[in-house]
Design a protein around this motif. Structure first.
Motif, PDB file in Angstrom:
ATOM      1  N   TYR A 272      -0.639 -17.471   2.223  1.00 21.67           N
ATOM      2  CA  TYR A 272      -0.057 -16.172   1.883  1.00 21.67           C
ATOM      3  C   TYR A 272      -0.009 -15.303   3.129  1.00 21.67           C
ATOM      4  CZ  TYR A 272      -4.822 -14.257   2.115  1.00 21.67           C
ATOM      5  OH  TYR A 272      -6.061 -13.872   2.538  1.00 21.67           O
ATOM      6  N   ASN A 273       0.684 -14.198   3.051  1.00 23.85           N
ATOM      7  CA  ASN A 273       0.684 -13.230   4.149  1.00 23.85           C
ATOM      8  C   ASN A 273       0.687 -11.788   3.659  1.00 23.85           C
ATOM      9  OD1 ASN A 273       3.303 -12.889   3.261  1.00 23.85           O
ATOM     10  ND2 ASN A 273       4.274 -13.715   5.109  1.00 23.85           N
ATOM     11  N   ALA A 274       0.616 -11.595   2.332  1.00 21.03           N
ATOM     12  CA  ALA A 274       0.647 -10.238   1.787  1.00 21.03           C
ATOM     13  C   ALA A 274      -0.217 -10.141   0.545  1.00 21.03           C
ATOM     14  CB  ALA A 274       2.081  -9.834   1.460  1.00 21.03           C
ATOM     15  N   LEU A 275      -0.953  -9.036   0.442  1.00 22.74           N
ATOM     16  CA  LEU A 275      -1.785  -8.771  -0.727  1.00 22.74           C
ATOM     17  C   LEU A 275      -1.062  -7.810  -1.654  1.00 22.74           C
ATOM     18  CD1 LEU A 275      -5.150  -8.212   1.185  1.00 22.74           C
ATOM     19  CD2 LEU A 275      -4.441 -10.279  -0.034  1.00 22.74           C
ATOM     20  N   GLY A 276      -1.203  -8.047  -2.960  1.00 20.87           N
ATOM     21  CA  GLY A 276      -0.562  -7.184  -3.939  1.00 20.87           C
ATOM     22  C   GLY A 276      -1.554  -6.632  -4.935  1.00 20.87           C
ATOM     23  N   LEU A 277      -1.043  -5.962  -5.954  1.00 21.46           N
ATOM     24  CA  LEU A 277      -1.886  -5.418  -7.000  1.00 21.46           C
ATOM     25  C   LEU A 277      -2.492  -6.542  -7.845  1.00 21.46           C
ATOM     26  CD1 LEU A 277       0.327  -2.431  -8.201  1.00 21.46           C
ATOM     27  CD2 LEU A 277      -1.562  -2.398  -6.565  1.00 21.46           C
TER      28      LEU A 277
ATOM     29  N   SER B 173       2.938   0.322  -3.960  1.00 15.42           N
ATOM     30  CA  SER B 173       1.544   0.623  -4.289  1.00 15.42           C
ATOM     31  C   SER B 173       0.635  -0.209  -3.401  1.00 15.42           C
ATOM     32  CB  SER B 173       1.254   0.310  -5.764  1.00 15.42           C
ATOM     33  OG  SER B 173       2.093   1.070  -6.608  1.00 15.42           O
ATOM     34  N   PRO B 174       0.048   0.403  -2.373  1.00 21.04           N
ATOM     35  CA  PRO B 174      -0.819  -0.353  -1.455  1.00 21.04           C
ATOM     36  C   PRO B 174      -1.969  -1.018  -2.186  1.00 21.04           C
ATOM     37  CG  PRO B 174      -0.293   1.813  -0.561  1.00 21.04           C
ATOM     38  CD  PRO B 174       0.191   1.804  -1.981  1.00 21.04           C
ATOM     39  N   SER B 175      -2.309  -2.219  -1.755  1.00 19.41           N
ATOM     40  CA  SER B 175      -3.422  -2.949  -2.338  1.00 19.41           C
ATOM     41  C   SER B 175      -4.744  -2.320  -1.914  1.00 19.41           C
ATOM     42  CB  SER B 175      -3.374  -4.415  -1.878  1.00 19.41           C
ATOM     43  OG  SER B 175      -4.558  -5.083  -2.211  1.00 19.41           O
TER      44      SER B 175
ATOM     45  N   VAL C  65       1.977  -6.118   0.371  1.00 19.08           N
ATOM     46  CA  VAL C  65       3.378  -6.098  -0.041  1.00 19.08           C
ATOM     47  C   VAL C  65       3.990  -4.747   0.311  1.00 19.08           C
ATOM     48  CG1 VAL C  65       4.949  -6.212  -2.012  1.00 19.08           C
ATOM     49  CG2 VAL C  65       2.985  -7.759  -1.892  1.00 19.08           C
ATOM     50  N   ALA C  66       3.224  -3.669   0.100  1.00 19.83           N
ATOM     51  CA  ALA C  66       3.721  -2.320   0.386  1.00 19.83           C
ATOM     52  C   ALA C  66       4.003  -2.129   1.871  1.00 19.83           C
ATOM     53  CB  ALA C  66       2.720  -1.284  -0.109  1.00 19.83           C
ATOM     54  N   SER C  67       3.149  -2.667   2.743  1.00 20.19           N
ATOM     55  CA  SER C  67       3.387  -2.526   4.184  1.00 20.19           C
ATOM     56  C   SER C  67       4.609  -3.336   4.606  1.00 20.19           C
ATOM     57  CB  SER C  67       2.154  -2.944   4.980  1.00 20.19           C
ATOM     58  OG  SER C  67       1.832  -4.313   4.764  1.00 20.19           O
ATOM     59  N   TRP C  68       4.853  -4.447   3.939  1.00 24.20           N
ATOM     60  CA  TRP C  68       6.069  -5.230   4.208  1.00 24.20           C
ATOM     61  C   TRP C  68       7.311  -4.413   3.830  1.00 24.20           C
ATOM     62  CZ3 TRP C  68       9.716  -7.089   0.625  1.00 24.20           C
ATOM     63  CH2 TRP C  68      10.641  -8.009   1.129  1.00 24.20           C
ATOM     64  N   TRP C  69       7.293  -3.808   2.641  1.00 25.90           N
ATOM     65  CA  TRP C  69       8.437  -3.027   2.170  1.00 25.90           C
ATOM     66  C   TRP C  69       8.661  -1.782   3.022  1.00 25.90           C
ATOM     67  CZ3 TRP C  69      12.401  -3.952  -0.882  1.00 25.90           C
ATOM     68  CH2 TRP C  69      13.163  -2.883  -1.359  1.00 25.90           C
ATOM     69  N   LYS C  70       7.619  -1.273   3.645  1.00 32.29           N
ATOM     70  CA  LYS C  70       7.703  -0.045   4.433  1.00 32.29           C
ATOM     71  C   LYS C  70       8.699  -0.172   5.591  1.00 32.29           C
ATOM     72  CE  LYS C  70       4.643   3.448   6.482  1.00 32.29           C
ATOM     73  NZ  LYS C  70       5.033   4.497   5.516  1.00 32.29           N
ATOM     74  N   THR C  71       8.953  -1.404   6.027  1.00 33.57           N
ATOM     75  CA  THR C  71       9.920  -1.618   7.112  1.00 33.57           C
ATOM     76  C   THR C  71      11.308  -1.132   6.725  1.00 33.57           C
ATOM     77  OG1 THR C  71       8.660  -3.527   7.899  1.00 33.57           O
ATOM     78  CG2 THR C  71      10.924  -3.355   8.668  1.00 33.57           C
ATOM     79  N   THR C  72      11.620  -1.116   5.432  1.00 39.18           N
ATOM     80  CA  THR C  72      12.942  -0.651   4.994  1.00 39.18           C
ATOM     81  C   THR C  72      13.175   0.813   5.333  1.00 39.18           C
ATOM     82  OG1 THR C  72      12.193  -0.058   2.753  1.00 39.18           O
ATOM     83  CG2 THR C  72      12.967  -2.318   3.105  1.00 39.18           C
ATOM     84  N   GLU C  73      12.102   1.562   5.604  1.00 37.93           N
ATOM     85  CA  GLU C  73      12.249   2.966   5.982  1.00 37.93           C
ATOM     86  C   GLU C  73      13.005   3.125   7.293  1.00 37.93           C
ATOM     87  OE1 GLU C  73       8.419   4.724   6.182  1.00 37.93           O
ATOM     88  OE2 GLU C  73       7.944   4.431   4.050  1.00 37.93           O
ATOM     89  N   LYS C  74      12.995   2.088   8.109  1.00 35.72           N
ATOM     90  CA  LYS C  74      13.613   2.173   9.428  1.00 35.72           C
ATOM     91  C   LYS C  74      15.118   1.990   9.389  1.00 35.72           C
ATOM     92  CE  LYS C  74       9.407   0.382  11.605  1.00 35.72           C
ATOM     93  NZ  LYS C  74       8.826  -0.635  12.525  1.00 35.72           N
ATOM     94  N   TYR C  75      15.657   1.686   8.215  1.00 33.76           N
ATOM     95  CA  TYR C  75      17.091   1.455   8.084  1.00 33.76           C
ATOM     96  C   TYR C  75      17.822   2.697   7.610  1.00 33.76           C
ATOM     97  CZ  TYR C  75      16.715  -3.417   9.238  1.00 33.76           C
ATOM     98  OH  TYR C  75      16.505  -4.577   9.934  1.00 33.76           O
ATOM     99  N   LYS C  76      19.108   2.641   7.689  1.00 35.18           N
ATOM    100  CA  LYS C  76      19.964   3.770   7.327  1.00 35.18           C
ATOM    101  C   LYS C  76      19.648   4.263   5.919  1.00 35.18           C
ATOM    102  CE  LYS C  76      24.858   5.047   6.965  1.00 35.18           C
ATOM    103  NZ  LYS C  76      26.259   4.560   7.089  1.00 35.18           N
ATOM    104  N   GLY C  77      19.479   5.550   5.780  1.00 29.91           N
ATOM    105  CA  GLY C  77      19.180   6.127   4.478  1.00 29.91           C
ATOM    106  C   GLY C  77      17.701   6.343   4.235  1.00 29.91           C
ATOM    107  N   GLY C  78      16.848   5.770   5.110  1.00 28.79           N
ATOM    108  CA  GLY C  78      15.422   6.013   4.998  1.00 28.79           C
ATOM    109  C   GLY C  78      14.737   5.242   3.887  1.00 28.79           C
TER     110      GLY C  78
END
Length: 302
Positions: free
Chosen positions: A275-280, A88-90, A97-110
């Motif tokens: 900090y380096n990431a904004l959350g809800l 959930s983007p801030s 936090v969401a943009s950080w997690w988005k990197t996982t899309e680049k790995y196997k399985g999407g």
């Protein structure tokens, strides 16, 4: 001749280690400043590895939480808001936090979407305050359901000791069951009273090495903010199985990071917290760098 003998002995020892490790419980330790490879084997220079796959399907993943011991409502809220922030983007502008997690899309399985599941509070310490590894797996099974599309996070309070905690690990992840529908679990402990310099750095001075001033924790809680760092790492690794993308970049939080220096991060002008990431809910978090397979480098948010 002596060199050949030593080489042969080393090969025998490594073979025995691999066999022993594969027979152990399907558990992945996470420790600071090291790459945690398959099972308990941590060898990188010689490219020795064991392949494994946790029982987690990507897409929508239900994340359940078992709170073991006493956590305040504020502590629980900080961790729950982090989990909710993963997909959930801030509303605020800046790295999230969401943009950080988005990197996982680049790995196997999407891509994978983390959805907050069930929660269980065990404030009466049913297994006592000194846990062994089998207790963690047993606790992960306290919340039924979810199957292969689920992860259960077992979070232990600051007065709970766990086998290996603060000695060679800050958390772990593994399969809840040997069956294909067992799902996975992660465990993270609160190190505030036991080893903040080991498991909550950079919010506390390290046990060894350069003694630079610690950063101010973004949520005002060294133990819980340290748990966020370790939980984030373990969730990424659990979802991506054998690739362990977050373990390649431990202790890096901003550009220019090097051993003993977390890198250039953002600072709250009011509190001085880093900090380096904004959350809800207006939350701020410090999240570790993640390996970007396309750029072939550890990618930080700032």
């Amino acid at each position: 001749m002596a060199y050949t003998y030593r080489l042969a002995a080393l090969l025998v020892l490594l073979t025995a280690t691999v066999v022993f490790s594969s027979a152990m419980m399907d558990e992945q330790p996470f420790r600071p400043s090291s790459i945690s490879l398959n099972y308990s084997l941590s060898v990188t220079k010689n490219n020795i590895s064991l392949n494994y796959s946790l029982s987690v399907k990507k897409d929508n993943i239900s994340l359940n939480i078992v709170w073991y011991g006493k956590f305040t409502p504020i502590q629980r809220a900080v961790i729950v808001d982090f989990i909710r922030s993963l997909n959930s983007p801030s509303d605020a502008k800046g790295p999230s936090v969401a943009s950080w997690w988005k990197t996982t899309e680049k790995y196997k399985g999407g891509a994978s979407k983390i959805v907050l599941g069930k929660q269980l509070l065990l404030e009466d310490y049913p297994f006592g305050k000194s846990l062994k590894s089998p207790h963690l797996k047993a606790l992960s099974g306290k919340l039924n359901g979810g199957g292969v599309g689920s992860i259960t996070a077992v979070l232990t309070a600051k007065d709970v000791t766990v086998e290996g905690f603060c000695m060679n690990r800050c958390g772990t992840h593994g399969s809840k069951s040997s069956s294909l529908d067992g799902g996975a679990y992660v465990w993270v402990g609160n190190s505030e009273k036991q080893c903040p310099g080991y498991c909550a750095w950079p919010f506390h001075q390290p046990l060894s090495g350069p003694q630079s001033p610690p950063l101010i924790a973004p949520n005002g809680d060294v133990g819980v903010d340290g748990m966020i760092i370790n939980l984030a790492t373990l969730l990424v690794n659990a979802v991506n199985g054998e690739q362990e993308p977050a373990s390649f970049c431990v202790d890096r939080f901003g550009s220019g990071a090097y051993p003993g220096y977390p890198g250039r991060v953002l600072v709250d002008k009011t509190t001085g917290a880093s900090y380096n990431a904004l959350g809800l809910a207006g939350r701020k978090y410090l999240l570790p760098a993640m390996w970007d397979p396309q750029a072939a480098e550890c990618r930080t948010l700032v």
